[in-house]
Write a protein that holds these residues in place. Structure first.
Motif, PDB file in Angstrom:
ATOM      1  N   LYS A 120      44.780   3.017 -52.000  1.00 37.21           N
ATOM      2  CA  LYS A 120      44.015   2.474 -53.618  1.00 37.21           C
ATOM      3  C   LYS A 120      44.657   2.267 -54.352  1.00 37.21           C
ATOM      4  CE  LYS A 120      39.472   4.509 -52.235  1.00 37.21           C
ATOM      5  NZ  LYS A 120      38.389   3.701 -52.885  1.00 37.21           N
ATOM      6  N   LEU A 164      41.026  -6.320 -44.274  1.00 35.53           N
ATOM      7  CA  LEU A 164      40.197  -6.326 -43.199  1.00 35.53           C
ATOM      8  C   LEU A 164      40.594  -8.001 -42.790  1.00 35.53           C
ATOM      9  CD1 LEU A 164      37.136  -4.562 -45.230  1.00 35.53           C
ATOM     10  CD2 LEU A 164      38.223  -3.781 -42.951  1.00 35.53           C
ATOM     11  N   MET A 170      43.226  -7.442 -39.999  1.00 39.20           N
ATOM     12  CA  MET A 170      42.339  -6.829 -38.857  1.00 39.20           C
ATOM     13  C   MET A 170      41.805  -7.120 -37.780  1.00 39.20           C
ATOM     14  SD  MET A 170      40.243  -3.267 -39.074  1.00 39.20           S
ATOM     15  CE  MET A 170      38.762  -2.648 -38.947  1.00 39.20           C
ATOM     16  N   ALA A 195      41.447  -2.297 -32.961  1.00 39.36           N
ATOM     17  CA  ALA A 195      42.600  -1.433 -34.390  1.00 39.36           C
ATOM     18  C   ALA A 195      41.194  -0.754 -35.174  1.00 39.36           C
ATOM     19  CB  ALA A 195      42.169  -3.170 -35.197  1.00 39.36           C
ATOM     20  N   ALA A 196      42.209  -0.373 -36.051  1.00 33.64           N
ATOM     21  CA  ALA A 196      41.028   1.046 -37.164  1.00 33.64           C
ATOM     22  C   ALA A 196      41.582   0.801 -38.801  1.00 33.64           C
ATOM     23  CB  ALA A 196      41.019   1.978 -35.928  1.00 33.64           C
ATOM     24  N   PHE A 197      40.657   1.131 -39.033  1.00 34.56           N
ATOM     25  CA  PHE A 197      40.886   1.325 -40.544  1.00 34.56           C
ATOM     26  C   PHE A 197      40.655   2.832 -40.683  1.00 34.56           C
ATOM     27  CE2 PHE A 197      39.829  -0.162 -45.045  1.00 34.56           C
ATOM     28  CZ  PHE A 197      40.459  -1.670 -45.007  1.00 34.56           C
ATOM     29  N   GLU A 211      41.298   4.692 -44.676  1.00 30.24           N
ATOM     30  CA  GLU A 211      41.226   4.612 -46.102  1.00 30.24           C
ATOM     31  C   GLU A 211      41.734   6.411 -47.073  1.00 30.24           C
ATOM     32  OE1 GLU A 211      37.960   2.294 -47.695  1.00 30.24           O
ATOM     33  OE2 GLU A 211      37.786   3.724 -46.088  1.00 30.24           O
ATOM     34  N   ARG A 257      43.823  13.271 -54.210  1.00 29.03           N
ATOM     35  CA  ARG A 257      42.457  13.330 -54.486  1.00 29.03           C
ATOM     36  C   ARG A 257      41.788  12.584 -53.231  1.00 29.03           C
ATOM     37  NH1 ARG A 257      41.241  11.838 -60.694  1.00 29.03           N
ATOM     38  NH2 ARG A 257      42.644  10.273 -59.958  1.00 29.03           N
ATOM     39  N   PHE A 317      43.299  11.551 -50.299  1.00 30.83           N
ATOM     40  CA  PHE A 317      43.414  12.022 -48.814  1.00 30.83           C
ATOM     41  C   PHE A 317      42.564  13.064 -48.365  1.00 30.83           C
ATOM     42  CE2 PHE A 317      45.244  14.374 -45.853  1.00 30.83           C
ATOM     43  CZ  PHE A 317      45.727  12.879 -45.049  1.00 30.83           C
ATOM     44  N   SER A 318      41.046  12.535 -47.484  1.00 26.47           N
ATOM     45  CA  SER A 318      40.486  14.111 -47.468  1.00 26.47           C
ATOM     46  C   SER A 318      40.318  13.820 -46.039  1.00 26.47           C
ATOM     47  CB  SER A 318      39.639  13.224 -47.338  1.00 26.47           C
ATOM     48  OG  SER A 318      37.957  14.028 -46.723  1.00 26.47           O
ATOM     49  N   ALA A 332      39.207  15.955 -43.400  1.00 25.05           N
ATOM     50  CA  ALA A 332      38.534  16.376 -42.322  1.00 25.05           C
ATOM     51  C   ALA A 332      38.529  14.308 -42.303  1.00 25.05           C
ATOM     52  CB  ALA A 332      37.211  16.710 -42.651  1.00 25.05           C
ATOM     53  N   ASN A 333      37.989  13.983 -42.906  1.00 28.33           N
ATOM     54  CA  ASN A 333      37.782  12.207 -42.846  1.00 28.33           C
ATOM     55  C   ASN A 333      38.341  11.621 -42.101  1.00 28.33           C
ATOM     56  OD1 ASN A 333      37.474   9.509 -43.677  1.00 28.33           O
ATOM     57  ND2 ASN A 333      35.349  10.007 -44.530  1.00 28.33           N
ATOM     58  N   LYS A 343      41.585  12.287 -40.016  1.00 35.24           N
ATOM     59  CA  LYS A 343      41.294  13.146 -38.285  1.00 35.24           C
ATOM     60  C   LYS A 343      40.308  12.802 -38.186  1.00 35.24           C
ATOM     61  CE  LYS A 343      42.186  17.912 -36.769  1.00 35.24           C
ATOM     62  NZ  LYS A 343      43.114  17.533 -36.237  1.00 35.24           N
ATOM     63  N   ASN A 344      39.206  12.283 -38.088  1.00 34.73           N
ATOM     64  CA  ASN A 344      37.609  12.170 -37.877  1.00 34.73           C
ATOM     65  C   ASN A 344      37.890  11.128 -37.549  1.00 34.73           C
ATOM     66  OD1 ASN A 344      35.465  12.328 -36.622  1.00 34.73           O
ATOM     67  ND2 ASN A 344      34.596  12.264 -38.912  1.00 34.73           N
ATOM     68  N   ARG A 345      38.570  10.072 -38.097  1.00 35.58           N
ATOM     69  CA  ARG A 345      38.339   8.181 -38.110  1.00 35.58           C
ATOM     70  C   ARG A 345      40.020   8.178 -36.908  1.00 35.58           C
ATOM     71  NH1 ARG A 345      37.493   4.558 -43.185  1.00 35.58           N
ATOM     72  NH2 ARG A 345      37.505   6.624 -44.254  1.00 35.58           N
ATOM     73  N   ARG A 348      33.246  19.917 -35.590  1.00 28.99           N
ATOM     74  CA  ARG A 348      33.744  20.240 -33.549  1.00 28.99           C
ATOM     75  C   ARG A 348      34.738  21.534 -33.785  1.00 28.99           C
ATOM     76  NH1 ARG A 348      34.794  15.521 -35.188  1.00 28.99           N
ATOM     77  NH2 ARG A 348      37.034  14.449 -35.175  1.00 28.99           N
ATOM     78  N   PHE A 382      34.938   0.412 -35.318  1.00 23.83           N
ATOM     79  CA  PHE A 382      34.220   1.384 -36.355  1.00 23.83           C
ATOM     80  C   PHE A 382      34.067   1.444 -37.943  1.00 23.83           C
ATOM     81  CE2 PHE A 382      36.474   5.104 -37.030  1.00 23.83           C
ATOM     82  CZ  PHE A 382      37.526   4.996 -35.898  1.00 23.83           C
ATOM     83  N   ARG A 437      36.454   9.478 -48.174  1.00 22.76           N
ATOM     84  CA  ARG A 437      36.188  10.868 -48.497  1.00 22.76           C
ATOM     85  C   ARG A 437      35.534  10.854 -49.224  1.00 22.76           C
ATOM     86  NH1 ARG A 437      39.679  14.360 -51.467  1.00 22.76           N
ATOM     87  NH2 ARG A 437      38.056  15.719 -51.073  1.00 22.76           N
TER      88      ARG A 437
END
Lengths: 258, 431
Positions: free
Chosen positions: A191, A201, A204, A215-217, A219, A226, A228-229, A231-232, A234-236, B233, B286, B291
């Motif tokens: 950000k 984008l 990419m 490729a992946a993105f 954020e 604040r 840095f999530s 779980a989000n 790691k999921n991606r 998971r 994807f 967050r």
């Protein structure tokens, strides 16, 4: 400048610093390019930010920098000879499973957690653009030149990664993808730095089209915790690594006995 | 028989799906995730196993009844099994509430028993074929009935309504975290007896039917391979190779449901995902929300709470709108404030809800566009795909932006991730 700093401009002293700078740059580039080997002996992003430290900050053009990069090169040469992968905070990396080119700054506020998400999965960054933000020495062979001191300082500034336009950034990344035999391209879009984030984008899409590699993105932010999530992110990342796997196998699951 | 199980641990609900060796779905189960993924997994899996036995029974009955009669019997049987499960948990809730009553608390025990007696009496009506329930989760049904009946009973008994509610609040967490007892055999037999009783005009060969039921109950459902996916998971007690990213699972699940799928939109509780897949169902790209869970299913949950409505009632109410109020923020935190703001300005609830649904879909459209847009065919999955108002807005915006595209929505779309996971499980053994 002389008035403000109280130091008289001495072009010979400048030439001397540029000469020393160029000497360190040679070893630095050798280290970055060692990632062309498989497995790569370095991580050119998470490790890379340590390697750029001395030359991008206080030690450019000094004997200290020359010494640091000599030592670093010797260490990496040894790792290469031993067939070792990069060092991580938890020791040597195991099997190298994914080779990535990464665009964008790292997340400083959760640096270790962020890095872990890569090394736990066997992902190694073989080239990154963030390590070129304080000067591009590998891609078009730029060196500080004692014979053209002022011109080469100007060229240095114009050549820094974020001072280049989007088409030349895309071309540079495409070259890295090919030269470093990367499996994929990852963008960490943040950000707080528009010099990086604007146009990512489009970059990419271009890299996907030109290389055919996935490729992946993701954020996050480099300074604001604040954003840095874990779980989000790691999921991606896990999804992305599994996506590379799935593409390699042409679908399905890894073979496992029932 | 060998079964392959996919489990999708969502932030709101946990889903399980059983496949047989020929990739046919045997049964699926769903439960609320209740911040306890372990119990949620056990419950969802048990529900899926029960549904699988129903499928086996249905297979066993084929040819014995005309299709109308078969559907009716199966519906009755399923409703009656749900009733049996409900009564079992209700009994547990009654006992747990009783255990919290202090000695000498005159009148409370009688009042409590009265409340539970009444719920027990009305329960068969709630689970009749075709009856509409606000929710299928025990917590929601029992909670709303205890509130409703408890108020009357407390008033008549001259005790505080709070006393009843406090007992319920204390007990429901215990009850929810105790997976229901197995006892499939007994539950099936009881449910079957009730189903037959309810359909006296049905012509059934009782011996053959009972044999088919016996076989459905006795068939061993061996768990050959389990794959877990979804938000929770990592909490599954599985080795790493049994865990798959939900993005891959949704991509594959959508591909299995509609093989011509190229773009998938999944709006779940915590994430909105846009996924591009190739002709084999392999993920090509994807994008998902960062967050911030603005505009995800959870946002609708907050709105429902804020409006004192059930989640399932939002869509139908929005469909009654005559106009769509512009909603600026899909932020879950600001949702309540913006809602009250519009109400204060005199806007109607249905018009505000129409605007809210549009806002969610607009956000999803921007995520889709970042992932590369929509290619024919387009499949919409996840819990929000069951919301007719959301679907209406989505279809409108798809036509406006991408023209004539086939939009697929499976009635069982909430199980897309679990289906993908189960398919991965089946393939893992096949390779």
């Amino acid at each position: 400048m002389e008035e403000v700093s109280g130091v008289k401009f001495d072009i010979d002293r400048l030439r001397e610093h540029l000469r020393k700078s160029a000497a360190a740059e040679d070893d630095f580039v050798w280290v970055l390019e060692s990632a062309k080997n498989t497995p790569s002996p370095i991580d050119a992003y998470f490790g890379g930010v340590y390697y750029i430290g001395p030359i991008f900050t206080a030690f450019r053009g000094t004997d200290h920098a020359i010494e640091y990069y000599k030592l670093l090169r010797a260490e990496i040469e040894q790792r290469l000879a031993d067939g070792k992968g990069p060092v991580t905070p938890e020791g040597d990396l195991g099997e190298e499973k994914y080779r990535l080119v990464v665009e964008g700054p790292p997340n400083w506020t959760s640096f270790h957690d962020f890095w872990k998400m890569f090394y736990d999965e066997g992902a190694v960054v073989v080239a990154s653009t963030y390590t070129k933000v304080g000067g591009v020495y590998d891609y078009d062979g730029f060196r500080h030149d004692a014979d053209r001191p002022l011109e080469s300082l100007a060229e240095y500034c114009l050549g820094c990664y974020t001072n280049r336009n989007l088409p030349s950034r895309v071309k540079m990344i495409e070259t890295y993808m090919n030269d470093y035999q990367a499996d994929g391209f990852l963008i960490n879009s943040i950000k707080s730095c528009n010099s990086f984030s604007a146009g990512q984008l489009m970059m990419m899409r271009e890299i996907e089209n030109r290389t055919g590699k996935p490729a992946a993105f993701i954020e996050t932010d480099l300074v604001d915790p604040r954003y840095f999530s874990p779980a989000n992110v790691k999921n991606r990342l896990e999804s992305y690594f599994q996506m590379i796997d799935q593409k390699r196998r042409g679908g399905g699951s890894p073979a496992v006995a029932a | 028989m060998k079964c392959y199980i996919g489990i999708d641990l969502g932030s709101t609900t946990t889903k399980a799906l059983l496949l047989d060796e020929n990739f046919n779905a045997l049964g699926h189960g769903i439960t609320n995730s209740r911040s306890n993924y372990e119990t949620a997994t056990a419950v969802a899996k048990q529900e899926a196993r029960t549904a699988a036995r129903l499928t086996l029974f249905r297979r066993g009955l084929s040819g014995m009844l005309d299709s109308g009669g078969l559907e009716a019997l199966m519906d009755d049987l399923e409703s009656n099994i749900r009733l049996e499960q409900f009564l079992e948990q209700l009994g547990d809730l009654r006992d747990t509430c009783s255990s919290y009553i202090k000695n000498g608390d005159g009148g409370v025990r009688e009042a409590l028993n009265e409340v539970f007696d009444r719920i027990e009496t009305e329960a068969p009506e709630m689970f009749k074929r075709g009856a509409r329930r606000k929710s299928d989760f025990f917590r929601d049904i029992a909670g709303s009935r205890v509130m409703h009946i408890g108020e009357e009973v407390a008033k008549d008994a001259g005790i505080g309504f709070d006393t009843i509610i406090n007992l319920y609040d204390k007990s429901i967490i215990d009850v929810e975290n105790r997976p229901p007892e197995g006892g499939t055999d007994v539950k099936f037999a009881r449910a079957f007896a009730r189903a037959i009783e309810g359909a006296p005009d049905m012509e059934l060969d009782e011996t053959k039917t009972k044999a088919a039921l016996r076989q459905a109950i006795d068939t061993e459902l061996e768990e050959a391979y389990v794959v877990g996916t979804g938000y929770g998971r990592v909490t599954l007690p599985f080795p790493k190779e049994h865990i798959r990213s939900e993005i891959l699972c949704h991509g594959l699940g959508a591909h299995i449901m509609y093989p011509n799928t190229r773009t998938v939109l999944d709006i779940g509780g915590q994430d909105t995902k846009a996924i591009q897949v190739d002709p084999q169902g392999i993920v090509e790209n994807f994008q998902m929300n960062d967050r911030c869970a603005a505009g995800c299913g959870r946002y609708l949950g907050y709105i429902a709470d804020e409006m004192n409505m059930g989640l399932h009632e939002l869509g139908p109410m929005a469909m009654k709108a005559t106009k769509s109020v512009r909603i600026n923020s899909t932020c879950t935190v600001f949702a309540g404030a913006e809602l009250r703001d519009r109400l204060a300005l005199g806007e109607k609830r249905e018009d505000i809800l129409a605007g809210l649904h549009r806002a969610i879909i607009l956000r999803a459209m921007s995520i889709i566009s970042r992932s590369g847009g929509i290619s024919d065919q387009f499949t919409f999955t996840g819990g929000v795909a069951n919301n007719e108002a959301a679907v209406k807005e989505l279809k409108k915006l798809v036509v406006e932006n991408y023209g004539d595209v086939t939009v697929n929505i499976d009635p069982a779309s909430i199980y897309t991730g679990a289906l993908g996971a189960a398919t991965f499980a089946r393939r893992a053994v096949e390779h």
